[in-house]
Design a protein around this motif. Structure first.
Motif, short mmCIF file in Angstrom:
data_model
loop_
_atom_site.label_atom_id
_atom_site.label_comp_id
_atom_site.label_asym_id
_atom_site.label_seq_id
_atom_site.Cartn_x
_atom_site.Cartn_y
_atom_site.Cartn_z
N THR A 109 0.84 -1.18 0.00
CA THR A 109 0.00 0.00 0.00
C THR A 109 0.88 1.24 0.00
O THR A 109 2.11 1.15 -0.07
CB THR A 109 -0.96 -0.01 1.21
OG1 THR A 109 -1.89 1.05 1.07
CG2 THR A 109 -0.20 0.12 2.52
N GLY A 110 0.24 2.41 0.06
CA GLY A 110 0.99 3.67 0.09
C GLY A 110 0.51 4.63 -0.99
O GLY A 110 -0.62 4.52 -1.49
N SER A 111 1.38 5.56 -1.35
CA SER A 111 1.07 6.56 -2.38
C SER A 111 2.25 6.65 -3.35
O SER A 111 2.98 7.63 -3.37
CB SER A 111 0.79 7.91 -1.73
OG SER A 111 1.82 8.26 -0.82
N PRO A 112 2.46 5.62 -4.16
CA PRO A 112 3.64 5.57 -5.03
C PRO A 112 3.45 6.36 -6.31
O PRO A 112 2.33 6.68 -6.72
CB PRO A 112 3.77 4.08 -5.32
CG PRO A 112 2.34 3.61 -5.34
CD PRO A 112 1.63 4.41 -4.28
N ARG A 113 4.57 6.65 -6.97
CA ARG A 113 4.59 7.21 -8.33
C ARG A 113 5.54 6.34 -9.15
O ARG A 113 6.72 6.26 -8.84
CB ARG A 113 5.09 8.65 -8.34
CG ARG A 113 4.55 9.54 -7.23
CD ARG A 113 3.16 10.06 -7.51
NE ARG A 113 2.69 10.87 -6.39
CZ ARG A 113 2.95 12.17 -6.24
NH1 ARG A 113 3.69 12.80 -7.13
NH2 ARG A 113 2.48 12.82 -5.20
N ALA A 129 -4.76 -7.25 -0.84
CA ALA A 129 -3.40 -7.61 -1.25
C ALA A 129 -2.65 -6.37 -1.71
O ALA A 129 -1.49 -6.15 -1.34
CB ALA A 129 -3.45 -8.66 -2.36
N VAL A 130 -3.32 -5.52 -2.49
CA VAL A 130 -2.75 -4.25 -2.93
C VAL A 130 -3.83 -3.19 -2.81
O VAL A 130 -4.95 -3.38 -3.29
CB VAL A 130 -2.24 -4.33 -4.38
CG1 VAL A 130 -1.85 -2.95 -4.91
CG2 VAL A 130 -1.07 -5.29 -4.50
N GLN A 131 -3.49 -2.06 -2.18
CA GLN A 131 -4.44 -0.93 -2.12
C GLN A 131 -3.69 0.39 -2.23
O GLN A 131 -2.70 0.63 -1.54
CB GLN A 131 -5.23 -0.91 -0.81
CG GLN A 131 -6.30 0.18 -0.81
CD GLN A 131 -6.89 0.45 0.56
OE1 GLN A 131 -6.52 1.39 1.23
NE2 GLN A 131 -7.84 -0.41 0.97
N PHE A 132 -4.16 1.25 -3.12
CA PHE A 132 -3.64 2.61 -3.26
C PHE A 132 -4.82 3.56 -3.42
O PHE A 132 -5.71 3.33 -4.20
CB PHE A 132 -2.73 2.73 -4.49
CG PHE A 132 -1.55 1.80 -4.47
CD1 PHE A 132 -0.60 1.89 -3.48
CD2 PHE A 132 -1.41 0.82 -5.45
CE1 PHE A 132 0.48 1.03 -3.45
CE2 PHE A 132 -0.33 -0.03 -5.42
CZ PHE A 132 0.61 0.07 -4.43
N ASP A 133 -4.85 4.70 -2.72
CA ASP A 133 -4.12 5.00 -1.51
C ASP A 133 -5.12 5.01 -0.36
O ASP A 133 -6.22 5.58 -0.52
CB ASP A 133 -3.43 6.37 -1.66
CG ASP A 133 -2.94 6.96 -0.37
OD1 ASP A 133 -3.67 7.80 0.18
OD2 ASP A 133 -1.87 6.55 0.10
N ASP A 173 -7.62 -3.00 -4.57
CA ASP A 173 -8.62 -1.97 -4.24
C ASP A 173 -8.02 -0.61 -4.56
O ASP A 173 -6.87 -0.33 -4.19
CB ASP A 173 -8.99 -2.06 -2.76
CG ASP A 173 -10.11 -1.11 -2.38
OD1 ASP A 173 -10.88 -0.71 -3.29
OD2 ASP A 173 -10.22 -0.75 -1.20
N THR A 174 -8.78 0.23 -5.27
CA THR A 174 -8.28 1.55 -5.64
C THR A 174 -9.07 2.64 -4.94
O THR A 174 -10.30 2.55 -4.80
CB THR A 174 -8.35 1.78 -7.16
OG1 THR A 174 -9.72 1.67 -7.59
CG2 THR A 174 -7.51 0.76 -7.89
N LYS A 175 -8.35 3.67 -4.50
CA LYS A 175 -8.95 4.84 -3.87
C LYS A 175 -8.21 6.08 -4.38
O LYS A 175 -7.00 6.20 -4.20
CB LYS A 175 -8.86 4.77 -2.35
CG LYS A 175 -9.67 3.64 -1.73
CD LYS A 175 -9.56 3.63 -0.21
CE LYS A 175 -10.40 2.52 0.39
NZ LYS A 175 -10.30 2.49 1.87
N CYS A 176 -8.94 6.97 -5.01
CA CYS A 176 -8.35 8.21 -5.52
C CYS A 176 -9.43 9.28 -5.54
O CYS A 176 -10.43 9.14 -6.25
CB CYS A 176 -7.76 8.01 -6.91
SG CYS A 176 -6.90 9.46 -7.56
N ALA A 177 -9.24 10.32 -4.76
CA ALA A 177 -10.24 11.38 -4.64
C ALA A 177 -10.42 12.11 -5.97
O ALA A 177 -9.49 12.21 -6.78
CB ALA A 177 -9.83 12.35 -3.54
#
Length: 388
Positions: A109-113, A129-133, A173-177
């Motif tokens: 997880t985290g806030s990668p680029r 398993a993978v979530q951003f952010d 899972d994706t989260k982006c405002a």
């Protein structure tokens, strides 16, 4: 004595290829904090149920390779750096809370680029398993390739979970405002299974939502409650799916919240799929589904990929996958597996066959001779049955 060379085991096109995790004689540590550029490999990070991120990647231009990250009450890896590659790593047993008291502990997880996750296996996590952010901060350009993400009943008790309980939310899972730039995610050549009957309702392999642009290509899904859970947003969630196969799952696609502009190309449906499309809070047709067909045998799909699975292959002595039978080797595109051929062809044939009857009916009705029409039709049917 002459040297005997063994044929190399063929690499699978979909999912991970060995070795994944540590190599011989790994360095063992409890946590790993990466604050400088470099390559970090062959480390066994065992948190011993530490309540915090086991690996934190803060620096840019980092490679984490052939590591095993396990036994955490929080996340396995947290990434905030740029240009990071996580390759051939095994991440498991990130378990927060309990089965009945669900708390997030993600694999990565985290806030990668510009992050690449390649040839990694992630399983037994109480979050995703993978979530951003998680905090809906800015992230972008994430590529996931040749990975295997799975869950299932625990074989032994771990942390505050009992044996037989199935931890987990979603594989991705994706989260982006909406006020953040649209984030881009590419998922390809990966395997997802076991995401169902877990800690949340509507558990899915892929839970794609909010302000993202995601592509999913050449992936295989099996034994999931929901394979694709795609959810719209104010600025629309953009998703395209190509050359993917679904096996033994309750729902292939669950479409929610007015998601639109969804493109599905080359979807292959295997045995045991309950419902192809389930719509929730949807109006009208919001997707294109083209070139749908039957899925090839599961093992062939993993070994050769969806595009090549139906083509003939040369036999290899080292392969543990059974060779295809003759009816599996015909070189047909996925869309040619559709029974009945093109709907346009069927429609054209129907029009040609019924055109004479329509002409007669129009003539009789126009001339007001309805009784004659009924008589002619009745005699025609009588002759047909009298010939049998």
């Amino acid at each position: 004595m002459p040297c005997v060379t063994r044929a190399a085991e063929p690499l699978a096109v979909i999912g991970t290829n060995e070795p994944v995790g540590c190599l011989e004689s790994p360095e063992r540590t409890k946590r790993l904090i990466i604050d400088k550029t470099g390559t970090f490999e062959n480390q066994l990070i065992d948190g011993e149920w530490y309540d915090g991120n086991l690996v934190k990647i803060r620096a840019d231009n980092v490679v984490l390779r052939h590591c095993e990250i396990r036994n955490s009450r929080s996340n396995g890896i947290f990434v905030s750096g740029r240009n990071v590659t996580i390759e051939s790593c095994k991440i498991h047993h990130c378990l927060a809370g309990s089965f009945l008291r669900q708390q997030d502990a993600h694999g990565i997880t985290g806030s990668p680029r510009n992050l690449t996750i390649r040839n990694c296996e992630i399983y037994y996590v109480s979050g995703d398993a993978v979530q951003f952010d998680p905090d809906r901060n800015k992230w972008d350009d994430v590529t996931i390739e040749n990975c295997t993400f799975w869950t299932g009943p625990l074989k032994v008790a771990a942390a505050d979970f009992y044996i037989g309980e199935r931890p987990g939310e979603n594989a991705i899972d994706t989260k982006c405002a909406d006020n953040q730039p649209r984030a881009h995610l590419d998922v390809k050549n990966s395997l997802f299974y076991g995401w169902g009957s877990g800690q949340i309702e509507n558990q899915a392999a892929l839970n794609l939502k909010e302000h993202i642009n995601a592509t999913v290509e050449n992936c295989v899904f099996r034994d999931n409650d929901i394979c694709f859970r795609l959810r719209g947003s104010k600025k629309n969630t953009l998703v395209s799916v190509s050359d993917c196969a679904v096996y033994n799952s309750k729902i292939a696609f669950r479409l929610e919240d007015q998601i639109r502009d969804l493109v599905i190309n080359g979807l292959a449906i295997g045995d045991g799929v309950g419902e192809l499309f389930k719509k929730v809070d949807m109006r009208g047709r919001s997707y294109r589904n083209i070139n749908q067909g039957y899925a090839p045998p599961y093992e062939r799909a993993l070994r050769f990929g969806l595009k090549q699975a139906a083509a003939p292959q040369e036999p290899t002595e080292s392969s543990s996958v059974p060779e295809p039978t003759t009816n599996e080797t015909s070189q047909r595109p996925l869309r040619s597996y559709l029974p009945g051929g093109s709907w346009r062809t069927v429609l054209a044939v129907a029009i040609v066959l019924f055109m004479p009857f329509l002409g007669i009916a129009f003539y009789v009705i126009a001339s007001g001779r309805r009784k004659v029409f009924r008589q002619v039709v009745g005699e025609a049917f009588q002759r047909m049955f009298s010939r049998q």
